[in-house]
Design a protein around this motif. Structure first.
Motif, PDB file in Angstrom:
ATOM      1  N   SER A  51       0.831  -1.195   0.000  1.00  0.00           N
ATOM      2  CA  SER A  51       0.000   0.000   0.000  1.00  0.00           C
ATOM      3  C   SER A  51       0.871   1.252   0.000  1.00  0.00           C
ATOM      4  N   ILE A  54       0.907   3.141   3.374  1.00  0.00           N
ATOM      5  CA  ILE A  54       1.760   2.558   4.407  1.00  0.00           C
ATOM      6  C   ILE A  54       3.227   2.848   4.119  1.00  0.00           C
ATOM      7  N   SER A  57       4.053   6.396   4.994  1.00  0.00           N
ATOM      8  CA  SER A  57       4.120   6.627   6.437  1.00  0.00           C
ATOM      9  C   SER A  57       5.407   6.056   7.027  1.00  0.00           C
ATOM     10  N   ALA A 227       3.909   6.323  10.790  1.00  0.00           N
ATOM     11  CA  ALA A 227       3.600   4.895  10.891  1.00  0.00           C
ATOM     12  C   ALA A 227       2.889   4.537  12.200  1.00  0.00           C
ATOM     13  N   MET A 230      -0.680   5.080  11.773  1.00  0.00           N
ATOM     14  CA  MET A 230      -1.307   4.058  10.942  1.00  0.00           C
ATOM     15  C   MET A 230      -1.658   2.829  11.771  1.00  0.00           C
ATOM     16  N   TYR A 234      -5.463   1.388  12.290  1.00  0.00           N
ATOM     17  CA  TYR A 234      -5.851   0.020  11.957  1.00  0.00           C
ATOM     18  C   TYR A 234      -6.429  -0.710  13.171  1.00  0.00           C
ATOM     19  N   SER A 242      -3.256  -5.699   9.323  1.00  0.00           N
ATOM     20  CA  SER A 242      -2.538  -4.537   8.802  1.00  0.00           C
ATOM     21  C   SER A 242      -1.719  -3.866   9.895  1.00  0.00           C
ATOM     22  N   VAL A 246       2.501  -3.494   9.753  1.00  0.00           N
ATOM     23  CA  VAL A 246       3.263  -2.246   9.885  1.00  0.00           C
ATOM     24  C   VAL A 246       4.211  -2.338  11.077  1.00  0.00           C
TER      25      VAL A 246
END
Length: 277
Positions: A51, A54, A57, A227, A230, A234, A242, A246
């Motif tokens: 992605s 992602i 980030s 990150a 993110m 999620y 996800s 990450v």
């Protein structure tokens, strides 16, 4: 055969307790993250990691953390040098202020920095006239990471610098070396393990920083979204695959980078004959 005695008794019990404590707090939780992430298979792992949001980030988190740690490496050394080698009014106050990012809640730091650097803030309003925007940009994120990372460098370098005897510098000068040669050939090699340690600590703190960043970042997708945010997003959506993906990528990259720093520390310690802090 007689058993070899040690200075500190109970080594076996201490080692067992240490390993158990480390397993409960570090190894088992990290293993759970890895197992949860790899449970979706390599194809699912790569699909999530592919992605663009992602990847952006992750790139933002690691790049800003690296540059912030690099700035702290330079100015943290200068600040530690001033605190150790010079006497001036307000020295104790400045020495105490170095630890302020440790005590200050990260959310408070983020709000304060946003109030300063926003377009209508105390400093931001003047920067805005020069078409320089700090808040809600990667530059603002870097400044926030510099703020929370500076104590790691100063407090790591300061005691090592205090242990360096001024006689070394005097002897270097007496042998004909100029000031620059004394710094690069005598002082910096001794400080190198401590500098690497401070850099690694500041970088590691910056990569995982959340509270002080989200306010000044603005959290714009593909631009200022870090990150850790993110991962939180999620988790709020119950998308654990996800989130753990990450987290695993951040874990692997951070571990590889810190391992490299440790190898450099060992190399520098062998050269100088000093143990890294």
């Amino acid at each position: 055969m007689s058993r070899r005695s040690t200075v500190i008794p109970g080594f076996g019990l201490s080692l067992g307790f240490t390993l158990s404590y480390l397993s409960l707090l570090v190894i088992i939780p990290l293993s759970a993250v890895l197992i949860k992430s790899f449970g979706i298979g390599w194809s699912g792992f790569l699909d999530i990691l592919g992605s663009e949001r992602i990847l952006k980030s992750l790139q933002l988190s690691f790049s800003t953390a690296f540059f912030a740690a690099l700035v702290n490496l330079i100015f943290g050394l200068l600040l530690a040098w001033c605190l150790v080698r010079y006497q001036f009014p307000g020295k104790k106050l400045i020495d105490a202020l170095v630890d302020l990012p440790f005590a200050l809640p990260t959310a408070v730091a983020g709000i304060a920095l946003t109030a300063l650097y926003s377009p209508n803030g105390w400093i931001g309003q003047y920067l805005d006239q020069l078409n320089i925007q700090v808040a809600y940009t990667p530059l603002g994120i870097t400044i926030a990471l510099i703020f929370i990372g500076i104590p790691f460098v100063v407090r790591t370098v300061q005691p090592v610098l205090a242990d360096i005897e001024t006689e070394l510098e005097e002897a270097s000068t007496a042998l004909g070396a100029n000031r620059w040669q004394t710094i690069t050939k005598i002082i910096l090699p001794i400080l190198l393990p401590a500098l690497l340690t401070g850099f690694a600590l500041a970088f590691a703190r910056g990569v995982g920083e959340y509270g002080s960043v989200i306010f000044i970042a603005g959290n714009q997708p593909y631009e200022t979204e870090i990150a850790p945010l993110m991962i939180i997003s999620y988790l709020e959506e119950y998308d654990y695959e996800s989130a753990t993906t990450v987290a695993v990528v951040m874990l692997v990259i951070s571990f590889a980078f810190l391992l490299l720093i440790n190898l450099l520390q060992a190399w520098a310690s062998r050269r100088t004959g000093r143990t890294a802090p």
